[in-house]
Design a protein around this motif. Structure first.
Motif, PDB file in Angstrom:
ATOM      1  N   VAL A 196       0.854  -1.026  -0.122  1.00  0.00           N
ATOM      2  CA  VAL A 196      -0.135   0.059   0.127  1.00  0.00           C
ATOM      3  C   VAL A 196       0.764   1.204   0.030  1.00  0.00           C
ATOM      4  CG1 VAL A 196      -1.657   1.565   1.225  1.00  0.00           C
ATOM      5  CG2 VAL A 196      -1.769  -1.134   1.146  1.00  0.00           C
ATOM      6  N   LEU A 197       1.913   1.279   0.871  1.00  0.00           N
ATOM      7  CA  LEU A 197       2.724   2.486   0.713  1.00  0.00           C
ATOM      8  C   LEU A 197       3.466   2.571  -0.514  1.00  0.00           C
ATOM      9  CD1 LEU A 197       4.538   1.986   4.328  1.00  0.00           C
ATOM     10  CD2 LEU A 197       2.718   3.786   3.699  1.00  0.00           C
ATOM     11  N   ALA A 198       3.840   1.723  -1.058  1.00  0.00           N
ATOM     12  CA  ALA A 198       4.556   1.592  -2.688  1.00  0.00           C
ATOM     13  C   ALA A 198       3.634   2.293  -3.487  1.00  0.00           C
ATOM     14  CB  ALA A 198       5.094   0.334  -2.930  1.00  0.00           C
ATOM     15  N   VAL A 199       2.309   1.734  -3.448  1.00  0.00           N
ATOM     16  CA  VAL A 199       1.249   2.354  -4.398  1.00  0.00           C
ATOM     17  C   VAL A 199       0.955   3.620  -4.100  1.00  0.00           C
ATOM     18  CG1 VAL A 199      -1.093   2.089  -5.100  1.00  0.00           C
ATOM     19  CG2 VAL A 199       0.179   0.109  -4.698  1.00  0.00           C
ATOM     20  N   ASP A 200       1.042   4.106  -2.867  1.00  0.00           N
ATOM     21  CA  ASP A 200       0.652   5.363  -2.435  1.00  0.00           C
ATOM     22  C   ASP A 200       1.867   6.348  -2.932  1.00  0.00           C
ATOM     23  OD1 ASP A 200      -0.705   7.377  -0.524  1.00  0.00           O
ATOM     24  OD2 ASP A 200       1.433   7.585   0.281  1.00  0.00           O
ATOM     25  N   ALA A 201       3.082   5.914  -2.757  1.00  0.00           N
ATOM     26  CA  ALA A 201       4.323   6.751  -3.359  1.00  0.00           C
ATOM     27  C   ALA A 201       4.092   7.090  -4.768  1.00  0.00           C
ATOM     28  CB  ALA A 201       5.485   6.009  -3.068  1.00  0.00           C
ATOM     29  N   VAL A 202       3.488   5.909  -5.708  1.00  0.00           N
ATOM     30  CA  VAL A 202       3.434   6.166  -6.922  1.00  0.00           C
ATOM     31  C   VAL A 202       2.407   7.255  -7.307  1.00  0.00           C
ATOM     32  CG1 VAL A 202       3.062   4.978  -9.220  1.00  0.00           C
ATOM     33  CG2 VAL A 202       4.539   4.009  -7.538  1.00  0.00           C
ATOM     34  N   THR A 243       1.102   9.547  -5.514  1.00  0.00           N
ATOM     35  CA  THR A 243       1.552  10.816  -4.932  1.00  0.00           C
ATOM     36  C   THR A 243       2.274  11.505  -6.075  1.00  0.00           C
ATOM     37  OG1 THR A 243       1.504  10.024  -2.552  1.00  0.00           O
ATOM     38  CG2 THR A 243       2.685  12.160  -3.270  1.00  0.00           C
ATOM     39  N   GLU A 244       3.429  10.876  -6.601  1.00  0.00           N
ATOM     40  CA  GLU A 244       4.086  11.352  -7.557  1.00  0.00           C
ATOM     41  C   GLU A 244       3.406  11.679  -8.752  1.00  0.00           C
ATOM     42  OE1 GLU A 244       7.586  12.621  -9.643  1.00  0.00           O
ATOM     43  OE2 GLU A 244       7.278  12.535  -7.675  1.00  0.00           O
ATOM     44  N   VAL A 245       2.383  11.001  -9.363  1.00  0.00           N
ATOM     45  CA  VAL A 245       1.479  11.112 -10.513  1.00  0.00           C
ATOM     46  C   VAL A 245       0.659  12.361 -10.287  1.00  0.00           C
ATOM     47  CG1 VAL A 245      -0.511  10.248 -11.735  1.00  0.00           C
ATOM     48  CG2 VAL A 245       1.789   8.791 -11.062  1.00  0.00           C
ATOM     49  N   GLY A 280       0.893  16.087 -12.031  1.00  0.00           N
ATOM     50  CA  GLY A 280      -0.373  16.335 -12.556  1.00  0.00           C
ATOM     51  C   GLY A 280      -0.822  17.834 -12.212  1.00  0.00           C
ATOM     52  N   VAL A 281      -0.555  18.413 -11.060  1.00  0.00           N
ATOM     53  CA  VAL A 281      -0.840  19.597 -10.373  1.00  0.00           C
ATOM     54  C   VAL A 281       0.178  20.695 -10.768  1.00  0.00           C
ATOM     55  CG1 VAL A 281      -2.560  18.671  -8.916  1.00  0.00           C
ATOM     56  CG2 VAL A 281      -0.146  19.205  -8.250  1.00  0.00           C
ATOM     57  N   GLY A 282       1.526  20.215 -11.282  1.00  0.00           N
ATOM     58  CA  GLY A 282       2.587  20.891 -11.406  1.00  0.00           C
ATOM     59  C   GLY A 282       3.350  21.361 -10.395  1.00  0.00           C
ATOM     60  N   ALA A 283       3.320  20.602  -9.407  1.00  0.00           N
ATOM     61  CA  ALA A 283       4.114  20.831  -8.232  1.00  0.00           C
ATOM     62  C   ALA A 283       5.575  20.910  -8.639  1.00  0.00           C
ATOM     63  CB  ALA A 283       3.860  19.673  -7.138  1.00  0.00           C
ATOM     64  N   PRO A 284       6.523  21.878  -7.733  1.00  0.00           N
ATOM     65  CA  PRO A 284       7.999  22.056  -8.129  1.00  0.00           C
ATOM     66  C   PRO A 284       8.721  20.761  -7.898  1.00  0.00           C
ATOM     67  CG  PRO A 284       7.286  23.262  -6.279  1.00  0.00           C
ATOM     68  CD  PRO A 284       5.976  22.632  -6.857  1.00  0.00           C
ATOM     69  N   PRO A 285       9.761  20.629  -8.615  1.00  0.00           N
ATOM     70  CA  PRO A 285      10.411  19.179  -8.224  1.00  0.00           C
ATOM     71  C   PRO A 285      10.966  19.210  -7.026  1.00  0.00           C
ATOM     72  CG  PRO A 285      11.097  20.454 -10.430  1.00  0.00           C
ATOM     73  CD  PRO A 285      10.340  21.409  -9.741  1.00  0.00           C
ATOM     74  N   PHE A 296       8.342  14.819  -1.114  1.00  0.00           N
ATOM     75  CA  PHE A 296       7.386  13.764  -0.830  1.00  0.00           C
ATOM     76  C   PHE A 296       7.937  12.596  -1.080  1.00  0.00           C
ATOM     77  CE2 PHE A 296       4.200  17.007  -0.732  1.00  0.00           C
ATOM     78  CZ  PHE A 296       3.230  16.562   0.280  1.00  0.00           C
ATOM     79  N   LEU A 297       8.920  12.385  -2.088  1.00  0.00           N
ATOM     80  CA  LEU A 297       9.703  11.090  -2.367  1.00  0.00           C
ATOM     81  C   LEU A 297      10.350  10.575  -1.257  1.00  0.00           C
ATOM     82  CD1 LEU A 297      10.125   8.994  -4.339  1.00  0.00           C
ATOM     83  CD2 LEU A 297      11.928  10.024  -5.433  1.00  0.00           C
ATOM     84  N   VAL A 298      11.081  11.414  -0.633  1.00  0.00           N
ATOM     85  CA  VAL A 298      11.853  11.122   0.498  1.00  0.00           C
ATOM     86  C   VAL A 298      11.057  10.402   1.753  1.00  0.00           C
ATOM     87  CG1 VAL A 298      13.594  11.990   2.338  1.00  0.00           C
ATOM     88  CG2 VAL A 298      13.931  12.416  -0.173  1.00  0.00           C
ATOM     89  N   VAL A 299      10.075  11.208   2.080  1.00  0.00           N
ATOM     90  CA  VAL A 299       9.115  10.671   3.063  1.00  0.00           C
ATOM     91  C   VAL A 299       8.466   9.093   2.824  1.00  0.00           C
ATOM     92  CG1 VAL A 299       6.926  11.189   4.260  1.00  0.00           C
ATOM     93  CG2 VAL A 299       8.512  12.975   3.832  1.00  0.00           C
ATOM     94  N   ASP A 300       8.293   9.164   1.579  1.00  0.00           N
ATOM     95  CA  ASP A 300       7.592   7.826   1.030  1.00  0.00           C
ATOM     96  C   ASP A 300       8.493   6.785   1.277  1.00  0.00           C
ATOM     97  OD1 ASP A 300       4.818   8.823   0.605  1.00  0.00           O
ATOM     98  OD2 ASP A 300       5.456   9.415  -1.460  1.00  0.00           O
TER      99      ASP A 300
END
Length: 281
Positions: A130-136, A138-140, A144-149, A155-159
Motif C-alpha cells: 500500500v505504501l509503495a502504491v501510495d508513493a507512485v 503521490t508522484e503522479v 499532474g498539478v505542476g508541483a515544483p521538483p 514527498f518521495l523521501v518521506v514515502d
C-alpha cells in the motif's frame, strides 16, 4: 537552563520543518514569520550547547572519561522517549542488515529460538505494498498539478522512508525472536521491547488462547502481555516480580507474563525442559 532548552527544541524544530515544507510548495510567507522562524531556530541551536556544557563539565569533574561524559550529557538533554525512538531506527537498520545476512540477533549457541513473526507478516507485507502504491500515486498527482521538483523530491523521501521503516519493522520481527536459554527467557517485540527473565524465577508455564489483548505491550496490574495481532498463547507465572521497560521508557513490575509464539507447544516444552534440568541439578 535544561528545561527551557528542551522546550525550545520541541517547538522550534517541528515548526521549522513545517515552514520548510510550506516554502518548498511555493507558498509565500510574510517576512515577520520568516524572521521569527530564524530567531527560533537560532535559539534552538544555541540552547543545546549552552545546556550541555555545564553537564559535560560536571561529569568530567566527577572523573568520567570523555565518552562516558558525552553519553551522560545526551541522556540529560535528550528525553528518554526521543532517545528510544532513535534507537528503534538504529535497530531497524541493523535488523535489515542481519536479514540480508540470514542471521539473528542475540542467539547464544545453546539457545532455543521462539519465533513470532508468522502471524503479523502478511499484514505488514500488504502495508508495504500500500505504501509503495501510495508513493507512485503521490508522484503522479504532484506531477499532474505542476508541483515544483523540490516538493516532489521531499514527498518521495518521506514515502521511501515510510517503506523502509515498514520493512525494517518486519525485519526486527524475524531477526529478534524470543529466546530460551538455560539461564533466562528473553521476550522481545521487534526493536521496541526487550525483557530478560531469569529462569530461576519461572514458577510455571502453560498454554492459553487469548485473542483480545489490548495492545502490543499490554499491561493490567501485575500482568504483562507481549502480544502479536492482539494474541497471546503462552503464560508464564513468576515466583518473584520482574521489572520491565515499555517502548517509550515507562517502567513497571509483573508477576504474570503472557506472550505469543508461532510454536507455543515448542516454547512451553523448552521452558519445562529447562526447569526439569534445573531441578535435577
Amino acid at each position: 537552563m535544561l528545561r527551557p532548552a528542551r522546550w525550545i527544541m520541541y517547538v522550534a524544530i517541528p515548526a521549522e520543518l513545517l515552514l520548510t515544507l510550506v516554502l518548498l510548495s511555493g507558498v509565500p510567507l510574510p517576512a515577520p514569520v520568516l524572521t521569527a522562524s530564524g530567531i527560533a531556530t537560532t535559539a534552538a541551536l544555541l540552547s543545546a550547547p549552552a545546556a550541555a556544557g555545564p553537564i559535560y563539565a560536571a561529569a568530567r569533574r566527577a572523573n568520567a572519561d570523555r565518552r562516558t561524559a558525552a553519553r551522560h550529557t545526551v541522556r540529560e538533554i535528550v528525553p528518554a522517549p526521543v532517545r528510544r525512538v532513535v534507537s528503534f531506527d538504529a535497530k531497524g537498520v541493523q535488523s535489515l542488515w542481519l536479514l540480508c545476512l540470514r542471521r539473528k540477533h542475540g542467539i547464544p549457541p545453546d539457545a532455543v529460538t521462539v519465533p513470532y513473526a508468522r502471524e503479523p507478516m502478511p499484514m505488514m507485507l500488504l502495508w508495504v505494498f500500500v505504501l509503495a502504491v501510495d508513493a507512485v500515486a503521490t508522484e503522479v498527482v504532484l506531477r499532474g498539478v505542476g508541483a515544483p521538483p523540490v516538493l516532489r523530491r521531499a514527498f518521495l523521501v518521506v514515502d521511501v522512508y515510510s517503506i523502509l521503516a515498514a520493512v525494517a519493522v518486519a525485519a526486527t520481527w524475524v531477526t529478534r525472536p524470543h529466546v530460551v536459554t538455560p539461564d533466562e527467557l528473553r521476550l522481545r517485540s521487534g526493536a521496541f521491547f526487550d525483557l530478560r527473565i531469569p529462569r530461576h524465577t519461572v514458577a510455571s508455564v502453560r498454554l492459553i488462547r487469548c485473542f483480545n489483548e489490548s495492545s502490543a505491550i499490554a499491561v493490567a496490574g501485575d500482568r504483562l502481555g507481549v502480544c502479536v495481532a492482539s494474541q497471546t498463547n503462552v503464560v508464564v507465572e513468576l515466583g518473584e516480580p520482574v521489572t520491565y521497560t515499555r517502548p517509550l521508557g515507562r517502567r513497571g513490575e509483573a508477576r504474570t507474563i503472557r506472550f505469543f509464539s508461532d510454536t507455543p507447544e515448542a516454547a512451553v516444552a523448552a521452558l519445562r525442559d529447562g526447569a526439569e534440568t534445573g531441578m535435577a541439578r
